[in-house]
Design an enzyme around this catalytic site. Structure first.
Site, PDB file in Angstrom:
ATOM      1  N   GLY A  27       0.821  -1.218   0.000  1.00  0.00           N
ATOM      2  CA  GLY A  27       0.000   0.000   0.000  1.00  0.00           C
ATOM      3  C   GLY A  27       0.850   1.261   0.000  1.00  0.00           C
ATOM      4  O   GLY A  27       1.848   1.338   0.711  1.00  0.00           O
ATOM      5  N   VAL A  39      16.935   8.526  -0.225  1.00  0.00           N
ATOM      6  CA  VAL A  39      17.741   7.378  -0.661  1.00  0.00           C
ATOM      7  C   VAL A  39      18.542   7.766  -1.904  1.00  0.00           C
ATOM      8  O   VAL A  39      19.768   7.555  -1.985  1.00  0.00           O
ATOM      9  CB  VAL A  39      16.830   6.153  -0.976  1.00  0.00           C
ATOM     10  CG1 VAL A  39      17.582   5.079  -1.767  1.00  0.00           C
ATOM     11  CG2 VAL A  39      16.270   5.563   0.320  1.00  0.00           C
ATOM     12  N   ARG A  88       0.932  -5.024  -5.477  1.00  0.00           N
ATOM     13  CA  ARG A  88       0.998  -6.226  -4.643  1.00  0.00           C
ATOM     14  C   ARG A  88       1.147  -7.383  -5.638  1.00  0.00           C
ATOM     15  O   ARG A  88       0.176  -7.750  -6.286  1.00  0.00           O
ATOM     16  CB  ARG A  88      -0.270  -6.378  -3.810  1.00  0.00           C
ATOM     17  CG  ARG A  88      -0.543  -5.213  -2.844  1.00  0.00           C
ATOM     18  CD  ARG A  88      -1.659  -5.544  -1.891  1.00  0.00           C
ATOM     19  NE  ARG A  88      -2.184  -4.379  -1.189  1.00  0.00           N
ATOM     20  CZ  ARG A  88      -1.679  -3.870  -0.053  1.00  0.00           C
ATOM     21  NH1 ARG A  88      -0.612  -4.417   0.481  1.00  0.00           N
ATOM     22  NH2 ARG A  88      -2.242  -2.832   0.531  1.00  0.00           N
ATOM     23  N   GLY A 118       5.727  -2.473   3.748  1.00  0.00           N
ATOM     24  CA  GLY A 118       5.314  -3.041   5.035  1.00  0.00           C
ATOM     25  C   GLY A 118       5.701  -4.506   5.156  1.00  0.00           C
ATOM     26  O   GLY A 118       6.603  -4.999   4.459  1.00  0.00           O
ATOM     27  N   ASP A 119       4.966  -5.174   6.005  1.00  0.00           N
ATOM     28  CA  ASP A 119       5.238  -6.559   6.356  1.00  0.00           C
ATOM     29  C   ASP A 119       5.410  -7.491   5.149  1.00  0.00           C
ATOM     30  O   ASP A 119       6.405  -8.213   5.032  1.00  0.00           O
ATOM     31  CB  ASP A 119       4.030  -7.008   7.197  1.00  0.00           C
ATOM     32  CG  ASP A 119       4.361  -8.164   8.072  1.00  0.00           C
ATOM     33  OD1 ASP A 119       5.423  -8.118   8.699  1.00  0.00           O
ATOM     34  OD2 ASP A 119       3.566  -9.119   8.105  1.00  0.00           O
ATOM     35  N   THR A 142       4.034   2.198   5.850  1.00  0.00           N
ATOM     36  CA  THR A 142       2.645   1.721   5.860  1.00  0.00           C
ATOM     37  C   THR A 142       1.862   2.582   6.837  1.00  0.00           C
ATOM     38  O   THR A 142       2.379   2.916   7.913  1.00  0.00           O
ATOM     39  CB  THR A 142       2.531   0.235   6.260  1.00  0.00           C
ATOM     40  OG1 THR A 142       1.184  -0.008   6.710  1.00  0.00           O
ATOM     41  CG2 THR A 142       3.467  -0.175   7.362  1.00  0.00           C
ATOM     42  N   ASP A 144      -0.398   1.622   8.608  1.00  0.00           N
ATOM     43  CA  ASP A 144      -0.866   0.796   9.732  1.00  0.00           C
ATOM     44  C   ASP A 144       0.022   0.890  10.979  1.00  0.00           C
ATOM     45  O   ASP A 144      -0.424   0.588  12.080  1.00  0.00           O
ATOM     46  CB  ASP A 144      -0.948  -0.676   9.309  1.00  0.00           C
ATOM     47  CG  ASP A 144      -2.011  -0.902   8.246  1.00  0.00           C
ATOM     48  OD1 ASP A 144      -2.876  -0.027   8.090  1.00  0.00           O
ATOM     49  OD2 ASP A 144      -1.970  -1.957   7.582  1.00  0.00           O
ATOM     50  N   ASP A 146       2.369  -1.061  12.010  1.00  0.00           N
ATOM     51  CA  ASP A 146       2.258  -2.362  12.687  1.00  0.00           C
ATOM     52  C   ASP A 146       3.514  -3.213  12.559  1.00  0.00           C
ATOM     53  O   ASP A 146       3.457  -4.425  12.632  1.00  0.00           O
ATOM     54  CB  ASP A 146       1.061  -3.137  12.103  1.00  0.00           C
ATOM     55  CG  ASP A 146       1.200  -3.372  10.605  1.00  0.00           C
ATOM     56  OD1 ASP A 146       2.082  -2.757   9.975  1.00  0.00           O
ATOM     57  OD2 ASP A 146       0.420  -4.168  10.058  1.00  0.00           O
ATOM     58  N   ARG A 188      -6.047  -3.913   8.607  1.00  0.00           N
ATOM     59  CA  ARG A 188      -6.539  -5.283   8.438  1.00  0.00           C
ATOM     60  C   ARG A 188      -6.171  -6.160   9.626  1.00  0.00           C
ATOM     61  O   ARG A 188      -6.937  -6.978  10.072  1.00  0.00           O
ATOM     62  CB  ARG A 188      -5.931  -5.867   7.161  1.00  0.00           C
ATOM     63  CG  ARG A 188      -6.938  -6.541   6.303  1.00  0.00           C
ATOM     64  CD  ARG A 188      -6.387  -7.104   5.019  1.00  0.00           C
ATOM     65  NE  ARG A 188      -5.098  -6.598   4.587  1.00  0.00           N
ATOM     66  CZ  ARG A 188      -4.816  -6.267   3.335  1.00  0.00           C
ATOM     67  NH1 ARG A 188      -5.740  -6.352   2.410  1.00  0.00           N
ATOM     68  NH2 ARG A 188      -3.627  -5.868   2.988  1.00  0.00           N
ATOM     69  N   GLN A 271      -7.825   7.709   3.603  1.00  0.00           N
ATOM     70  CA  GLN A 271      -6.826   7.713   4.682  1.00  0.00           C
ATOM     71  C   GLN A 271      -5.399   7.550   4.163  1.00  0.00           C
ATOM     72  O   GLN A 271      -4.446   7.847   4.864  1.00  0.00           O
ATOM     73  CB  GLN A 271      -7.088   6.546   5.651  1.00  0.00           C
ATOM     74  CG  GLN A 271      -8.424   6.596   6.320  1.00  0.00           C
ATOM     75  CD  GLN A 271      -8.833   5.243   6.870  1.00  0.00           C
ATOM     76  OE1 GLN A 271      -8.509   4.920   7.990  1.00  0.00           O
ATOM     77  NE2 GLN A 271      -9.538   4.453   6.075  1.00  0.00           N
ATOM     78  N   ARG A 272      -5.253   7.016   2.962  1.00  0.00           N
ATOM     79  CA  ARG A 272      -3.900   6.695   2.479  1.00  0.00           C
ATOM     80  C   ARG A 272      -3.247   7.819   1.690  1.00  0.00           C
ATOM     81  O   ARG A 272      -2.031   7.830   1.513  1.00  0.00           O
ATOM     82  CB  ARG A 272      -3.951   5.426   1.628  1.00  0.00           C
ATOM     83  CG  ARG A 272      -3.983   4.159   2.418  1.00  0.00           C
ATOM     84  CD  ARG A 272      -2.923   3.156   2.017  1.00  0.00           C
ATOM     85  NE  ARG A 272      -2.960   2.741   0.658  1.00  0.00           N
ATOM     86  CZ  ARG A 272      -3.392   1.548   0.239  1.00  0.00           C
ATOM     87  NH1 ARG A 272      -3.844   0.674   1.107  1.00  0.00           N
ATOM     88  NH2 ARG A 272      -3.354   1.239  -1.034  1.00  0.00           N
TER      89      ARG A 272
HETATM   90  O1  F6P Z   1      -1.549  -0.074   3.583  1.00  0.00           O
HETATM   91  C1  F6P Z   1      -2.084  -0.989   4.503  1.00  0.00           C
HETATM   92  C2  F6P Z   1      -3.531  -1.033   4.288  1.00  0.00           C
HETATM   93  O2  F6P Z   1      -3.931   0.282   4.303  1.00  0.00           O
HETATM   94  C3  F6P Z   1      -4.390  -1.809   5.248  1.00  0.00           C
HETATM   95  O3  F6P Z   1      -4.735  -1.113   6.396  1.00  0.00           O
HETATM   96  C4  F6P Z   1      -5.587  -2.119   4.376  1.00  0.00           C
HETATM   97  O4  F6P Z   1      -6.257  -3.249   4.840  1.00  0.00           O
HETATM   98  C5  F6P Z   1      -4.967  -2.366   3.049  1.00  0.00           C
HETATM   99  O5  F6P Z   1      -3.826  -1.555   3.008  1.00  0.00           O
HETATM  100  C6  F6P Z   1      -5.828  -2.089   1.850  1.00  0.00           C
HETATM  101  O6  F6P Z   1      -5.066  -2.360   0.715  1.00  0.00           O
HETATM  102  P1  F6P Z   1      -5.557  -2.223  -0.788  1.00  0.00           P
HETATM  103  O7  F6P Z   1      -5.440  -0.784  -1.156  1.00  0.00           O
HETATM  104  O8  F6P Z   1      -4.615  -3.066  -1.568  1.00  0.00           O
HETATM  105  O9  F6P Z   1      -6.977  -2.686  -0.839  1.00  0.00           O
END
Ligand code: F6P
Length: 339
Positions: A27, A39, A88, A118-119, A142, A144, A146, A188, A271-272
């Protein structure tokens, strides 16, 4: 662990490190561009060539590479999203996909890679570094927040402020109409964004995957608190909460309390996006510089983190396998203040 950053002179440089790759994965998060800029410019200052890998691991598999000069990262520090784009990639999860990616890196002469994500992105980096001789340095990006081993991930603060702005507006309607709003926040598997935004907005109830007892708090609020107070309320629910997100919770609330005027608001990808906060830009910049510093120190398979404001290096295998810490204190505070 390290807490100092040095721009190396040529005499310190390991001869084999000549060209690095940088990419964003998973994400998008506000501040990723600030990290790409840091960088790139730190690497260039150390006479390294820099290749931007577009569209995450998928772009690596397809050889979607672009050389990055200083001017290519000019004017991006204030931009949300990622100029390198992200993805992804399912193909990268296969051994065949990773082999293709490795061959592309070999062909391009890329000696080491900085991955901002992220993870899932770090799990991919760890797997590939175990199969092939590629040095990966991770920068946590991320919303999150997390990741194990770091107090902070790029984009979290901007996202938190976006949630707070949105919920403040929803509160106006909740109070004016005497309604219960169930607001779903991203996360998530992690409730940190929900927990902190709930505290910052004075939410009446906060439902997060890390704590099941909050569902009792919801029941109590609907049975007693709602009636005894101003007859409106904000319930923040993390997307990953058990037994379900805002829609599921709203079904239960409507079933048990048909007298209530209930609305659902799923904040989603609003939110992103957006311009990163000053802290997101500053921390992303510090982490970007630290990532190149680590590569020049011949480090591999580590994540750059922040621990109490200091730059640290965390082994990638710990960052992906261990759980992020959860501060139960904030939940206690929320309970205390919602009398
Ligand atoms: O970036 C992490 C995240 O925001 C999670 O909190 C959320 O579940 C997920 O990405 C949503 O991802 P996508 O945009 O691929 O649906």
């Amino acid at each position: 662990m390290t807490d100092t950053i040095n721009i190396r002179s040529d005499s310190y440089k390991k001869p084999k490190l000549r060209k690095i790759g940088v990419f964003t994965s998973g994400g998008d998060a506000p501040g990723m561009n600030a990290a790409i800029r840091a960088v790139t410019r730190t690497a260039l200052a150390n006479k390294l060539k820099v290749i931007g890998i577009r569209r995450g691991y998928q772009g690596m598999i397809e050889g979607d590479f672009m050389p990055l000069r200083s001017s290519d990262v000019s004017g991006i520090i204030q931009l949300g999203g990622t100029i390198l784009k992200t993805a992804r990639s399912k193909e990268f999860r296969t051994p065949e996909g990773r082999q293709k990616a490795w061959l592309q890196l070999q062909n391009a002469g890329i000696d080491a890679v900085v991955v901002i994500g992220g993870d899932g992105s770090f799990t991919g980096a760890l797997t590939m570094s175990q199969e092939y001789n590629v040095s990966f340095i991770g920068i946590p990006g991320t919303i999150d927040n997390d990741m194990y081993g770091t107090d902070y991930t790029i984009g979290y603060e901007t996202a938190l402020n976006s949630v707070v702005c949105a919920v403040d507006k929803i509160r106006d309607t909740a109070v004016s109409h005497g309604r219960i709003f169930i607001v779903e926040v991203m996360g998530r598997e992690a409730g940190l964004l929900a927990l902190n935004s709930g505290i910052a907005c004075g939410a009446e109830v906060i439902l997060i995957p890390e704590s099941k007892e909050q569902h009792e708090a919801l029941k109590r609020f609907l049975e007693k608190g709602y009636k005894s107070r101003e007859r409106s309320g904000i319930i923040i629910v993390a997307e990953g909460d058990e037994p379900g997100g805002a829609l599921k919770i709203s079904e239960e609330v409507r079933r048990d309390h048909p007298e209530l005027d209930v609305r659902v608001s799923i904040l989603g990808h609003i939110q992103r996006g957006g311009s990163p906060t000053a802290n997101d830009r500053i921390n992303a910049t510090r982490m970007g510089v630290a990532a190149i510093d680590a590569l020049l120190d011949d480090q591999k398979s580590i994540m750059i983190g922040l621990d109490n404001g200091k730059i640290v290096q965390v082994p990638l295998n710990k960052a992906v396998k261990l759980n992020h810490s959860f501060n139960g204190e904030l939940l206690q505070i929320q309970k205390l203040l919602n009398i």
